[in-house]
Design a protein around this motif. Structure first.
Motif, PDB file in Angstrom:
ATOM      1  N   LEU A   1       0.857  -1.179   0.000  1.00 27.85           N
ATOM      2  CA  LEU A   1       0.000   0.000   0.000  1.00 27.85           C
ATOM      3  C   LEU A   1       0.896   1.231   0.000  1.00 27.85           C
ATOM      4  CD1 LEU A   1      -2.645  -1.121   2.658  1.00 27.85           C
ATOM      5  CD2 LEU A   1      -2.796  -1.285   0.157  1.00 27.85           C
ATOM      6  N   ARG A   2       0.609   2.162  -0.900  1.00 28.82           N
ATOM      7  CA  ARG A   2       1.463   3.339  -1.014  1.00 28.82           C
ATOM      8  C   ARG A   2       0.610   4.571  -1.279  1.00 28.82           C
ATOM      9  NH1 ARG A   2       5.241   0.859  -5.604  1.00 28.82           N
ATOM     10  NH2 ARG A   2       3.185   1.024  -6.565  1.00 28.82           N
ATOM     11  N   GLY A   3       1.187   5.703  -0.995  1.00 28.63           N
ATOM     12  CA  GLY A   3       0.533   6.987  -1.326  1.00 28.63           C
ATOM     13  C   GLY A   3      -0.805   7.164  -0.653  1.00 28.63           C
ATOM     14  N   GLU A   4      -1.835   7.502  -1.485  1.00 27.60           N
ATOM     15  CA  GLU A   4      -3.178   7.741  -0.962  1.00 27.60           C
ATOM     16  C   GLU A   4      -3.815   6.501  -0.363  1.00 27.60           C
ATOM     17  OE1 GLU A   4      -5.479   9.339  -4.083  1.00 27.60           O
ATOM     18  OE2 GLU A   4      -4.402  11.262  -4.156  1.00 27.60           O
ATOM     19  N   GLN A   5      -3.262   5.326  -0.728  1.00 23.47           N
ATOM     20  CA  GLN A   5      -3.796   4.097  -0.152  1.00 23.47           C
ATOM     21  C   GLN A   5      -3.560   4.030   1.363  1.00 23.47           C
ATOM     22  OE1 GLN A   5      -1.680   1.244  -2.528  1.00 23.47           O
ATOM     23  NE2 GLN A   5      -3.398   0.958  -3.950  1.00 23.47           N
ATOM     24  N   LEU A   6      -2.578   4.775   1.809  1.00 24.06           N
ATOM     25  CA  LEU A   6      -2.288   4.802   3.233  1.00 24.06           C
ATOM     26  C   LEU A   6      -2.840   6.044   3.931  1.00 24.06           C
ATOM     27  CD1 LEU A   6       1.428   3.547   3.253  1.00 24.06           C
ATOM     28  CD2 LEU A   6      -0.606   2.259   3.907  1.00 24.06           C
ATOM     29  N   SER A   7      -2.900   7.142   3.216  1.00 23.02           N
ATOM     30  CA  SER A   7      -3.303   8.404   3.845  1.00 23.02           C
ATOM     31  C   SER A   7      -4.812   8.547   3.982  1.00 23.02           C
ATOM     32  CB  SER A   7      -2.748   9.585   3.037  1.00 23.02           C
ATOM     33  OG  SER A   7      -3.247   9.552   1.697  1.00 23.02           O
TER      34      SER A   7
ATOM     35  N   ALA B   1      -4.675  -0.710   5.554  1.00 24.21           N
ATOM     36  CA  ALA B   1      -3.348  -0.928   6.140  1.00 24.21           C
ATOM     37  C   ALA B   1      -3.442  -1.744   7.423  1.00 24.21           C
ATOM     38  CB  ALA B   1      -2.678   0.420   6.411  1.00 24.21           C
ATOM     39  N   THR B   2      -4.533  -1.504   8.180  1.00 23.03           N
ATOM     40  CA  THR B   2      -4.713  -2.290   9.405  1.00 23.03           C
ATOM     41  C   THR B   2      -4.914  -3.762   9.080  1.00 23.03           C
ATOM     42  OG1 THR B   2      -5.700  -0.379  10.525  1.00 23.03           O
ATOM     43  CG2 THR B   2      -6.134  -2.558  11.464  1.00 23.03           C
ATOM     44  N   ARG B   3      -5.756  -4.012   8.072  1.00 18.89           N
ATOM     45  CA  ARG B   3      -5.979  -5.399   7.681  1.00 18.89           C
ATOM     46  C   ARG B   3      -4.711  -6.012   7.080  1.00 18.89           C
ATOM     47  NH1 ARG B   3     -11.079  -7.049   8.040  1.00 18.89           N
ATOM     48  NH2 ARG B   3     -12.730  -5.497   8.275  1.00 18.89           N
ATOM     49  N   ARG B   4      -3.946  -5.198   6.387  1.00 19.84           N
ATOM     50  CA  ARG B   4      -2.705  -5.724   5.795  1.00 19.84           C
ATOM     51  C   ARG B   4      -1.698  -6.095   6.895  1.00 19.84           C
ATOM     52  NH1 ARG B   4       0.195  -5.659   0.935  1.00 19.84           N
ATOM     53  NH2 ARG B   4       1.926  -7.107   1.303  1.00 19.84           N
ATOM     54  N   ARG B   5      -1.639  -5.307   7.937  1.00 16.06           N
ATOM     55  CA  ARG B   5      -0.735  -5.658   9.028  1.00 16.06           C
ATOM     56  C   ARG B   5      -1.179  -6.944   9.728  1.00 16.06           C
ATOM     57  NH1 ARG B   5      -0.772   0.004   9.770  1.00 16.06           N
ATOM     58  NH2 ARG B   5      -2.393  -0.163  11.390  1.00 16.06           N
ATOM     59  N   SER B   6      -2.483  -7.122   9.843  1.00 14.13           N
ATOM     60  CA  SER B   6      -2.986  -8.366  10.408  1.00 14.13           C
ATOM     61  C   SER B   6      -2.611  -9.547   9.516  1.00 14.13           C
ATOM     62  CB  SER B   6      -4.499  -8.289  10.585  1.00 14.13           C
ATOM     63  OG  SER B   6      -5.018  -9.512  11.057  1.00 14.13           O
ATOM     64  N   TYR B   7      -2.757  -9.343   8.224  1.00 18.77           N
ATOM     65  CA  TYR B   7      -2.373 -10.382   7.257  1.00 18.77           C
ATOM     66  C   TYR B   7      -0.877 -10.682   7.360  1.00 18.77           C
ATOM     67  CZ  TYR B   7      -1.068 -12.278   2.686  1.00 18.77           C
ATOM     68  OH  TYR B   7      -0.523 -13.030   1.671  1.00 18.77           O
ATOM     69  N   ASN B   8      -0.091  -9.613   7.412  1.00 18.62           N
ATOM     70  CA  ASN B   8       1.360  -9.812   7.490  1.00 18.62           C
ATOM     71  C   ASN B   8       1.768 -10.567   8.763  1.00 18.62           C
ATOM     72  OD1 ASN B   8       1.702  -8.444   5.082  1.00 18.62           O
ATOM     73  ND2 ASN B   8       2.198  -6.487   6.059  1.00 18.62           N
ATOM     74  N   SER B   9       1.131 -10.277   9.882  1.00 18.52           N
ATOM     75  CA  SER B   9       1.477 -10.956  11.124  1.00 18.52           C
ATOM     76  C   SER B   9       1.161 -12.443  11.056  1.00 18.52           C
ATOM     77  CB  SER B   9       0.743 -10.306  12.296  1.00 18.52           C
ATOM     78  OG  SER B   9      -0.661 -10.459  12.158  1.00 18.52           O
ATOM     79  N   ARG B  10       0.011 -12.795  10.451  1.00 19.79           N
ATOM     80  CA  ARG B  10      -0.314 -14.217  10.319  1.00 19.79           C
ATOM     81  C   ARG B  10       0.650 -14.919   9.372  1.00 19.79           C
ATOM     82  NH1 ARG B  10      -5.580 -11.958  10.330  1.00 19.79           N
ATOM     83  NH2 ARG B  10      -5.677 -12.062   8.055  1.00 19.79           N
ATOM     84  N   MET B  11       0.990 -14.256   8.292  1.00 17.32           N
ATOM     85  CA  MET B  11       1.957 -14.848   7.364  1.00 17.32           C
ATOM     86  C   MET B  11       3.345 -14.969   8.002  1.00 17.32           C
ATOM     87  SD  MET B  11       0.693 -15.896   4.649  1.00 17.32           S
ATOM     88  CE  MET B  11      -0.911 -15.863   3.857  1.00 17.32           C
TER      89      MET B  11
END
Length: 394
Positions: free
Chosen positions: A245-251, A259-269
């Protein structure tokens, strides 16, 4: 004594003369005189006989029972009994000395036997030394395996997070292309060659999708086997990471939720890759095998290795106490203290393996908790009724 004998002979001669000579017609002595002479002779003879008897009795007593006579029977018997008693006392003393010497010799023998037993009890057994060397190799391999899992996580976590410098940072398609390129470069199969994707079959075709790459051997060879096991774990868990996720996808507001869901995904992976990396690290070659360990590999029908993994070292140490002929033969000849040390060593190994299983159970329990949480999150999301968005007039 001779005088007494002469008197007796004279009296006897007179008696004989009186007895033989006939009575004369005209005797010179009267009957009374003869009777008196006979009485006198009888008295004299009786006194002589009493004296002789007394002398004989005294002589017999002196020769038999007198202790003052050194040649008497009593003196001789007393001396004999005294000598026999002396011999008996000497024999008792000699027997006592013999018994004392025997007791001293037996005490010395028992002491040497006890010292030998103490020496055997405290002497290091060769099998114990071999086990200690193997255990040190196991601990060293465990430390190397922990370093290996950190090294794997250092590479896999940024890739799964689509960090800068990784293929998926620029998009999912770039991640897909990178995964395919790696497959064709290292694990090209005959089907890939037939499709013209690569020019020749690789040394490990399709190894990035086969479980044998991870579990086929206790020690992963450094000649591509470690990479194959790690690539298999990548194909199994996360072959392509989502784009970053970059740029406006984060802001933006929706971007922050993504981004919150992506961090959850990253932690499980990351958790899943950590467990897979932990399993891979146990097979990474890291320690030099001892001569006894190489001999055990030969006995098991395996090719001896110069370097082995934690899993290999631990398996050799366990198998040695199950099937090794030399270890079992040594066990039969071990003193009780050495056997107790072997038992203590095996109990320590059991505790060590229990600790490793406990660590792995922590990983599995964490994965189970993550799975439950993910399932509950999906169930909660599906059970919500969408609320209408309010209309706000300016």
């Amino acid at each position: 004594m001779r005088r007494l004998q002469m008197v007796i002979i004279g009296v006897a001669s007179c008696v004989c003369v009186l007895a033989v000579t006939p009575r004369p017609a005209y005797a010179l002595f009267s009957d009374a005189a003869v009777v008196a002479a006979i009485k006198l002779l009888q008295a004299f003879t009786g006194n002589a006989l009493n004296t002789m008897t007394k002398n004989l009795t005294d002589s017999i007593d002196s020769n038999l029972s007198s202790l003052t006579n050194p040649n008497s029977v009593a003196s001789l018997l007393t001396k004999g009994f005294t000598q026999v008693a002396n011999y008996a006392k000497a024999q008792v003393g000699a027997q006592s000395q013999l018994m004392d010497a025997q007791d001293a010799a037996m005490a010395g023998f028992l002491r040497r036997q006890q010292e030998t037993g103490i020496r055997d009890e405290h002497m290091m057994n060769p099998e114990f030394c071999a086990g200690l060397d193997a255990q040190q190799s196991t601990v060293a391999a465990s430390k190397a395996a922990r370093s290996a899992v950190y090294a794997i996580a250092t590479v896999s976590d940024p890739r799964g997070e689509a960090g800068q410098g990784t293929p998926s940072y620029y998009g999912k398609s770039q991640g897909t292309d990178a995964n395919m390129s790696l497959h064709l470069k290292r694990y090209c199969s005959s089907d890939d060659v037939a499709q013209g994707l690569c020019s020749s079959v690789s040394r490990l075709p399709n190894a990035d999708q086969r479980a044998a790459s991870l579990f086929g051997a206790d020690t992963l060879s450094a000649n591509g086997a470690v990479d194959a096991a790690n690539d298999y774990a990548t194909t199994l868990i996360q072959p392509v990471a989502p784009a970053a996720l970059r740029g406006e996808q984060l802001s933006s507001l929706r971007g922050r939720e993504a981004a919150t869901r992506r961090r959850s995904y990253n932690s499980r992976m990351s958790l899943a890759r950590w467990v897979a990396g932990y399993v891979t690290s146990l097979g990474v070659p890291s320690v030099t095998l001892t001569r006894d360990q190489k001999a055990e590999m030969t006995a098991e029908g395996l090719t001896p290795l110069d370097k082995a993994s934690w899993l290999q070292a631990m398996a050799l140490e366990v198998n040695r106490r199950v099937s090794s002929v030399s270890w079992n033969a040594s066990l039969q000849a071990m003193p009780p203290a050495s056997i107790m040390r072997e038992v203590a060593t095996e109990m320590a190994q059991a505790n060590y393996l229990a600790l490793q299983n406990y660590r792995l159970s922590l990983y599995l329990a964490t994965m189970g908790a993550a799975r439950v949480a993910q399932e509950e999150e999906v169930a909660f999301k599906d059970g919500l009724t969408p609320m209408p968005s309010p209309t706000i007039n300016p």
